[in-house]
Design a protein around this motif. Structure first.
Motif, short mmCIF file in Angstrom:
data_model
loop_
_atom_site.label_atom_id
_atom_site.label_comp_id
_atom_site.label_asym_id
_atom_site.label_seq_id
_atom_site.Cartn_x
_atom_site.Cartn_y
_atom_site.Cartn_z
N ASP A 18 20.83 9.35 4.98
CA ASP A 18 20.34 9.86 6.06
C ASP A 18 18.84 10.06 6.29
OD1 ASP A 18 23.09 9.86 7.07
OD2 ASP A 18 23.48 11.90 6.46
N THR A 19 18.22 9.90 5.19
CA THR A 19 16.83 9.95 5.27
C THR A 19 16.23 8.76 5.96
OG1 THR A 19 16.42 8.84 3.21
CG2 THR A 19 16.70 11.72 3.14
N ALA A 20 15.06 9.11 6.45
CA ALA A 20 14.16 7.96 7.25
C ALA A 20 13.61 7.13 6.35
CB ALA A 20 13.10 8.73 8.08
N PRO A 21 13.74 5.86 6.69
CA PRO A 21 13.18 4.83 5.80
C PRO A 21 11.73 5.08 5.06
CG PRO A 21 13.74 3.77 8.01
CD PRO A 21 13.95 5.10 8.15
N GLN A 22 11.50 4.68 3.93
CA GLN A 22 10.36 5.08 3.18
C GLN A 22 9.40 3.75 3.01
OE1 GLN A 22 11.47 6.82 -0.61
NE2 GLN A 22 13.33 7.47 0.06
N SER A 23 8.23 4.25 2.91
CA SER A 23 7.24 3.08 2.83
C SER A 23 6.36 3.41 1.74
CB SER A 23 6.50 2.53 3.96
OG SER A 23 5.75 3.58 4.66
N ARG A 24 5.88 2.51 1.00
CA ARG A 24 4.67 2.89 -0.13
C ARG A 24 3.85 1.79 -0.29
NH1 ARG A 24 7.50 5.21 -5.11
NH2 ARG A 24 8.08 6.57 -3.61
N LEU A 25 2.38 1.91 0.04
CA LEU A 25 1.28 0.83 -0.13
C LEU A 25 0.62 1.27 -1.30
CD1 LEU A 25 0.18 -1.78 1.36
CD2 LEU A 25 -1.36 -0.35 2.48
N LEU A 26 0.73 0.26 -2.20
CA LEU A 26 0.08 0.58 -3.45
C LEU A 26 -1.63 -0.31 -3.40
CD1 LEU A 26 2.73 -0.19 -6.07
CD2 LEU A 26 1.83 1.93 -5.11
N GLU A 27 -2.57 0.27 -3.92
CA GLU A 27 -3.98 -0.21 -3.91
C GLU A 27 -4.01 -1.40 -5.04
OE1 GLU A 27 -5.96 -0.64 -1.43
OE2 GLU A 27 -5.02 0.72 0.00
N ALA A 28 -4.90 -2.28 -5.35
CA ALA A 28 -5.01 -3.01 -6.02
C ALA A 28 -6.64 -2.65 -6.73
CB ALA A 28 -4.98 -4.49 -6.22
N GLU A 29 -6.79 -2.54 -7.98
CA GLU A 29 -7.98 -2.33 -8.70
C GLU A 29 -8.68 -3.71 -8.92
OE1 GLU A 29 -9.65 0.02 -12.84
OE2 GLU A 29 -7.52 -0.43 -12.52
N LEU A 30 -9.95 -3.76 -8.44
CA LEU A 30 -11.01 -4.81 -8.78
C LEU A 30 -11.76 -4.21 -10.33
CD1 LEU A 30 -12.25 -7.45 -8.07
CD2 LEU A 30 -14.01 -6.08 -6.94
N THR A 31 -11.15 -5.35 -11.31
CA THR A 31 -11.58 -4.80 -12.59
C THR A 31 -12.76 -6.34 -13.01
OG1 THR A 31 -9.89 -6.08 -13.50
CG2 THR A 31 -9.77 -3.64 -13.32
N LEU A 32 -13.72 -6.03 -13.37
CA LEU A 32 -14.74 -6.93 -13.86
C LEU A 32 -14.25 -7.52 -15.16
CD1 LEU A 32 -18.00 -5.34 -12.67
CD2 LEU A 32 -16.73 -6.55 -11.41
N GLY A 33 -14.71 -9.09 -15.27
CA GLY A 33 -14.65 -9.49 -16.57
C GLY A 33 -15.61 -10.73 -16.82
N ARG A 34 -15.25 -11.52 -17.57
CA ARG A 34 -16.30 -12.60 -17.87
C ARG A 34 -16.23 -14.13 -17.02
NH1 ARG A 34 -14.44 -13.63 -23.45
NH2 ARG A 34 -12.60 -12.11 -23.02
N SER A 35 -15.38 -13.90 -16.04
CA SER A 35 -15.06 -14.89 -15.25
C SER A 35 -16.23 -14.81 -13.93
CB SER A 35 -13.78 -15.29 -14.78
OG SER A 35 -13.34 -14.12 -13.95
N THR A 36 -17.06 -14.04 -13.77
CA THR A 36 -17.78 -14.21 -12.54
C THR A 36 -19.22 -14.03 -12.79
OG1 THR A 36 -17.15 -11.68 -12.28
CG2 THR A 36 -15.90 -13.37 -10.94
#
Length: 326
Positions: A300-318
């Motif tokens: 009977d609980t209300a619909p749930q939502s969850r928005l996750l953030e992506a982390e920008l990580t630096l590598g050797r390709s840029t």
């Protein structure tokens, strides 16, 4: 063993110790008869997307979800079905009570499955979102738009002006959001999106290779790529090297979803190979499963939502854009 609060902690410890000593496990079918539940969660995979079965993204999601099911005493019910039978399978799962709920994969824009599941009353959580769906439903998603807007902005800050987008199939909601993030970042800098630098295909190594090769052979080729999958990015890297160029020196590359068990963004070095918008698909699977189990427990609980953030990580390709391209 069911966690009832009226049982004392001392008794609970003794029962658990005895269960471990005798290798006892509760019978889930008997438990289901007592509770009226199937003690199983469904995942329905149409044949048209059967590649998902060997896709490391899907495998990681299922592994994370499986951990949550196991901890809660639930089994997983996996159905691979003909496309035309998908609606019937959902109805069968509900009417036969084979599962207590389902997780919906790869949502489309205006996905009809959401309305169907709401009508038949089968609890569900969508892994992703469905643009155009106005009714309430539970979902867990990555902020794809922000991730790709941020990645595009990073490349623009490095001086790149011709940035190729190698995206997933854009009838799927996540891919449309990623394109929106890419084009909005360009628009903010006064740069018109070039259709010749945007591709929407299934995210395979071969498609990544072919798409990148076609773009790099243009009269004014891109100096950077934004790619929706590390699998496609492996093909992009192959195309770059085949033309005698060097990734991270002549051409920059940012990928998404590098946090995979079988495609690690590392070759033993401290600095990752690819600059990436990182997200853990395994953790998303665990969270989505826990969300669905809580809905089943408290319908009977209300619909749930969850928005996750992506982390920008630096590598050797840029790297900064070549001087002549600025």
């Amino acid at each position: 063993m069911n966690g009832y609060p009226e049982v004392s902690e001392a008794t609970r410890r003794r029962v658990h110790a005895a269960a471990i000593a005798h290798n006892y496990r509760p019978n889930t079918r008997a438990k289901g008869l007592a509770t009226g539940r199937a003690m199983a969660i469904g995942h329905v995979i149409p044949i048209a997307t059967k590649h998902e079965m060997v896709n490391p993204v899907f495998a990681d999601f299922i592994a994370g979800a499986g951990e949550a099911y196991s901890n809660a005493g639930y089994d997983m019910h996996l159905s691979v079905v003909k496309d035309a039978d998908e609606e019937r399978i959902y109805c069968d799962l509900a009417s036969k009570r084979n599962v207590d709920g389902v997780i919906v994969h790869a949502p489309l824009i205006n996905d009809p499955r959401i309305k169907l599941l709401r009508e038949i009353g089968l609890p569900f959580v969508v892994h992703g979102r469905s643009s155009g769906e106005e009714g309430p439903y539970s979902w867990l998603d990555i902020n794809n738009r922000r991730a790709f807007s941020r990645a595009t902005g990073f490349l623009l800050d490095l001086g790149h002006r011709r940035i190729g987008l190698i995206n997933g199939l854009e009838h799927m909601d996540f891919a449309q959001r990623r394109r929106d993030g890419y084009t909005s970042a360009l628009d903010k800098r006064g740069i018109a999106a070039d259709p010749a630098l945007m591709v929407s295909e299934e995210m395979t190594e071969t498609n990544g290779y072919r798409s990148a090769l076609n773009m790099l052979e243009q009269d004014t080729p891109p100096t950077a790529f934004l790619v929706s999958s590390i699998i496609s990015a492996i093909g992009v890297r192959r195309a770059i090297e085949e033309l005698g160029l060097k990734m991270g020196k002549d051409v920059s590359l940012i990928v998404h979803d590098d946090e995979l068990s079988y495609f690690k963004n590392s070759d033993g070095m401290d600095v990752p190979l690819f600059t990436a918008t990182r997200s853990s698909v395994r953790d998303a699977g665990r969270q989505a499963a826990e969300m669905l189990l809580s809905i089943i427990q408290s319908p009977d609980t209300a619909p749930q939502s969850r928005l996750l953030e992506a982390e920008l990580t630096l590598g050797r390709s840029t790297c900064p854009a070549p001087q002549e391209a600025k």
